[in-house]
Design a protein around this motif. Structure first.
Motif, short mmCIF file in Angstrom:
data_model
loop_
_atom_site.label_atom_id
_atom_site.label_comp_id
_atom_site.label_asym_id
_atom_site.label_seq_id
_atom_site.Cartn_x
_atom_site.Cartn_y
_atom_site.Cartn_z
N UNK A 66 0.63 -1.34 0.00
CA UNK A 66 -0.05 -0.09 0.04
C UNK A 66 0.84 1.26 0.04
N UNK A 67 1.99 1.23 0.54
CA UNK A 67 3.05 2.19 0.62
C UNK A 67 3.34 2.59 -0.67
N UNK A 68 3.68 1.80 -1.82
CA UNK A 68 3.83 1.89 -2.98
C UNK A 68 2.77 2.55 -3.77
N UNK A 69 1.32 2.30 -3.65
CA UNK A 69 0.04 3.02 -3.94
C UNK A 69 0.24 4.47 -3.46
N UNK A 70 0.67 4.63 -2.44
CA UNK A 70 0.51 5.98 -1.89
C UNK A 70 1.50 7.04 -2.61
N UNK A 71 2.70 6.33 -2.82
CA UNK A 71 4.03 7.02 -3.29
C UNK A 71 3.68 7.56 -4.61
N UNK A 72 2.79 6.39 -5.48
CA UNK A 72 2.47 6.89 -6.86
C UNK A 72 1.51 7.90 -6.85
N UNK A 73 0.42 7.79 -6.04
CA UNK A 73 -0.47 8.78 -5.95
C UNK A 73 0.01 10.15 -5.59
N UNK A 74 0.84 10.30 -4.84
CA UNK A 74 1.60 11.55 -4.31
C UNK A 74 2.64 12.06 -5.44
N UNK A 75 2.95 11.27 -6.61
CA UNK A 75 3.82 11.66 -7.53
C UNK A 75 5.37 11.37 -7.03
N UNK A 76 5.65 10.54 -6.17
CA UNK A 76 6.89 10.68 -5.68
C UNK A 76 7.62 9.41 -6.11
N UNK A 77 6.84 8.55 -6.54
CA UNK A 77 7.61 7.00 -7.06
C UNK A 77 6.72 6.85 -8.30
N UNK A 78 6.96 6.98 -9.49
CA UNK A 78 5.93 6.81 -10.56
C UNK A 78 6.79 5.78 -11.73
N UNK A 79 6.17 5.32 -12.59
CA UNK A 79 6.49 4.24 -13.72
C UNK A 79 6.20 5.42 -14.89
N UNK A 80 7.34 5.28 -15.90
CA UNK A 80 7.37 6.02 -16.96
C UNK A 80 6.15 5.46 -17.90
N UNK A 81 5.23 6.17 -18.84
CA UNK A 81 4.64 5.66 -19.60
C UNK A 81 5.25 5.28 -20.82
#
Length: 769
Positions: free
Chosen positions: A584-599
């Motif tokens: 769930x922490x990874x989900x939070x980081x993604x939502x906040x824009x801190x840890x994202x995956x390139x499209x």
């Protein structure tokens, strides 16, 4: 859910050990200070362990008249001083009369007189610090080739710098309002305090003040049942649902027992309708009286105000909860009411814009209060934390930042453990401008601190040596006028030397050298493959879940997102090393824009970089637009290039005489937030920064509001209030203090809370330590 802390006049204990202490004592390092005016600062030094005879005994130094050495001289003390002389070079020898016994080597100065082994891979050369360094500038977090240590290494304010407003008024207002609320419940009462509010309350009203207003016992809100026998209960809490459930359970338990008591709930800093709804659902709304203590501004130092709302970052930037925006607007309104209107306002960020608009609405509703007032602060700059995540994710290397990263500064004070105090007890120290030693080293790069402390020790000894040629009258004046101050300065010096040594030990264990080298490589965009491999190794060795997350986030933001292969690999390794509960922490980081995956198609950063070197800036901007349209990106590389965040220097960056704000990160990086503030203040608007604003994804969220004030003085225009929404780091504060010294400004800081990389990651984590 509460545990009795004890009846007055005992202190409210915040440590695990519960032990009685005398009234007005600070020796326990607890939450409550002496019975004195809370506006008057205290150094927080231990009256016994930090006293001059005690510290002098621990290091075997003849610091005061009649201080006897506790052991015979050793034959090896001269080589030790010669070694210290050699590594400090320009500092000269320390005090020649300092002998050391084996027992005394365990004293607070022990770290200054021990050779630290050279790290593997470091070149064989001499260094001014306790750790060796690499020859390359970027590889060194702390230490650089030796140079003469100036007598005063702090950054003094310019003689023409404007005077700061007196913020002690904010303390008095908060204290008077709290007293008024307590007196609305006449007679003896027990006070239940939420843990988060203990430290802020300590800075406003101590035990004696509460006792004067008939507070009988103090309890900390916990998961244990309350054992209070008082007929009146007062609750000082944050507006949280769990607190309302707790209060409702107490009231209902009393009802079932047939007991009638009076209950009062004081919300800090404001009351939310949702809390009243919970009390109503639990059937106790009619049994309790509710009020709010509008305590939203706590002066931590002469130029630092904090709202002490650490939950602000998660609530707004992750959950999208806007409940604290009204609190920010009310705080700004209070400042403009007390210190006059702000003629020039700048801001960037969505939260900033909402807070500003609500604040202006409050100003319009009460237009008469500030009309005709002379402004005391000429500029106000509001900034969202998500505008600059990179600075908050970097390791801090200024002294105050390192103390925060290592020991956690809480509400302007820090608890130093036995490893610092060289005793079996902890010591609570207040860190502010009243601590003369700390004030001179707080903004310094850590590589300069030991040299300064050595110089300070020699100067202090010289002042003590003056007594030797005094007659009786002169000795009397010395004892009555100077001795107390010298003792105090020595206590503080011993504490900060111990803190430096403890920091050195911990950072050496953590391979800090390699960590900083990796961070600098990420910031500059070099050796990304090697940096990714280092992060993978960091995860596999299970060094720290928080540190691993931080490095992954820094890699993601600086590279505009991780390529899918790396994202999946790092995420899988992390979950396997630290457990699937972090998913769930990874989900939070993604939502906040801190840890994202390139499209797909968003991996053209290198191509974009090469093309931009071959075309004009205007054409490069169009190319960047085309690439940005493929996916939302942080655009850190483009922003860094536009604002020159990575200084270009020949040779090594001189940390003794820094040339710009990059010194707070060893010359590798200028904090983005500070550079934005610098550029806007130079232009007095966002004009010329349109491209930067667009790259920050804030095209509609940057504003300037300038009003013509006839009474605005030139001195007022050099005072700047910087408001960080979501938290601010000590590195940013040090950088802006440096900028103020260079440009003739004085900066005042207002933040929702002090933050650092660890706090940022913990706010996003779903796994609590």
């Amino acid at each position: 859910m509460a545990s009795a802390v004890g009846s007055l006049p005992q202190h409210l204990e915040t440590t695990e050990k519960s032990r009685p202490v005398p009234e007005n004592s600070e020796a326990d390092g607890g939450a409550w200070g002496p019975a004195q005016d809370p506006d008057v600062g205290s150094d927080g030094a231990d009256p016994e362990a930090g006293s001059l005879p005690h510290a002098a005994k621990s290091v075997g130094v003849d610091w005061i008249p009649g201080c006897r050495r506790s052991g015979p001289r050793r034959d090896g003390w001269v080589p030790r001083l010669l070694f210290w002389t050699r590594v400090l070079r320009g500092c000269g020898s320390l005090i020649e009369r300092w002998p050391f016994t084996r027992a005394q080597e365990r004293g607070p100065l022990r770290g200054l007189f021990r050779t630290v082994p050279r790290l593997e891979g470091a070149p064989p050369r001499s260094y001014p610090g306790l750790l060796p360094t690499f020859s390359e500038r970027r590889a060194s977090p702390f230490f650089h080739p030796a140079a003469p240590v100036p007598a005063t290494m702090a950054f003094p304010h310019r003689p023409d710098a404007p005077e700061l407003p007196d913020f002690s008024m904010l303390k008095r207002l908060a204290r008077d309002q709290l007293i008024y609320l307590l007196e609305q419940l006449p007679g003896k009462k027990d006070l239940f305090i939420e843990a988060d509010l203990m430290s802020p309350l300590d800075r406003i009203a101590n035990v004696s003040i509460l006792k004067q207003h008939e507070v009988d016992k103090l309890y900390k809100v916990e998961s244990k049942p309350a054992l209070s026998s008082n007929e009146q209960l007062c609750f000082l809490v944050r507006p949280r649902i769990k607190n309302m459930r707790y209060i409702a359970s107490l009231v209902n338990a009393d009802k079932m027992a047939g007991r009638t008591r009076k209950y009062k709930v004081i919300f800090c800093p404001q009351k939310f309708h949702a809390c009243e709804m919970v009390l109503e659902e639990e059937g106790v709304y009619g049994d309790v009286s509710c009020d709010e203590w509008a305590f939203s501004l706590l002066p931590l130092d002469v130029d630092l105000l904090s709202m002490e709302l650490p939950e602000f970052f998660r609530d707004y930037f992750l959950e999208g909860d806007q409940r604290w925006i009204n609190t920010v607007a009310q705080a700004l309104h209070l400042l403009s009411t007390l210190y006059g209107p702000f003629p020039n306002c700048y801001g960037i960020g969505r939260c900033t814009k909402m807070s500003y608009e609500l604040w202006r609405r409050l100003e319009e509703e009460e237009d008469g209060e500030t009309k005709g007032r002379r402004p005391e602060i000429g500029h106000i700059f509001l900034l969202d934390r998500d505008v600059d995540f990179v600075t908050a994710l970097c390791s801090q290397v200024v002294y105050e930042g390192l103390v925060d990263d290592t020991f956690r500064i809480k509400c302007g004070s820090v608890d130093f453990g036995p490893e610092v105090t060289s005793s079996d007890r902890s010591l609570k120290v207040l860190l502010n401008a009243e601590d003369k030693v700390f004030n001179e080293i707080r903004n310094e790069h850590f590589s300069n601190v030991f040299g300064f402390l050595s110089q300070k020790a020699r100067n202090l000894q010289a002042q003590y040596d003056r007594r030797r040629g005094m007659d009786i009258k002169q000795m009397k004046n010395f004892v009555s006028q100077e001795l107390k101050g010298l003792k105090q300065e020595h206590r503080l010096l011993s504490v900060h030397i111990g803190a430096c040594e403890s920091i050195m030990k911990k950072k050496t264990k953590q391979d800090f050298q390699e960590l900083i080298k990796t961070e600098h490589a990420l910031l500059e965009g070099f050796n990304i493959r090697e940096s990714t491999s280092y992060i993978e190794e960091h995860i596999d060795r299970q060094v720290s879940p928080i540190e691993s997350l931080r490095l992954m986030c820094l890699l993601s933001i600086t590279e505009n997102g991780l390529i899918p292969k790396d994202y999946r690999s790092l995420k899988t390794q992390y979950l396997q090393s630290y457990g699937p509960e972090h998913l769930l922490t990874f989900s939070n980081l993604r939502r906040a824009g801190l840890l994202t995956e390139q499209a797909p198609g968003d991996t053209l950063t290198a191509v974009e970089s090469k093309v931009s070197k071959l075309v004009t800036d205007k054409a490069a901007g169009k190319i960047t637009d085309a690439f940005s349209s493929l996916a939302k990106r942080s655009n850190f590389r483009a922003i860094s290039k536009k604002l020159n965040l990575i200084p270009r220097v020949d040779g090594e960056y001189d940390l003794k005489v820094p040339r710009d704000m990059a010194y707070v990160f060893s010359g590798a990086y200028v904090p983005l937030s500070c550079r934005i503030i610098e550029q806007v203040l130079e232009r007095r608007s966002w004009q010329g920064l349109d491209e930067v604003v667009r790259l920050l994804n804030c095209s509609e969220l940057a504003f300037t509001d300038m009003t013509k004030e006839d009474k605005t003085s030139s001195e007022c225009l050099r005072l700047i209030l910087v408001v960080f929404l979501g938290g601010c780091t000590f590195s940013e504060i040090s950088a802006l203090r440096f900028l103020g010294r260079e440009k003739g400004y004085r900066f005042i800081f207002l933040t929702t809370a002090i933050t650092n990389s660890a706090r940022l990651m913990e706010a996003m984590s779903e796994v609590k330590a």
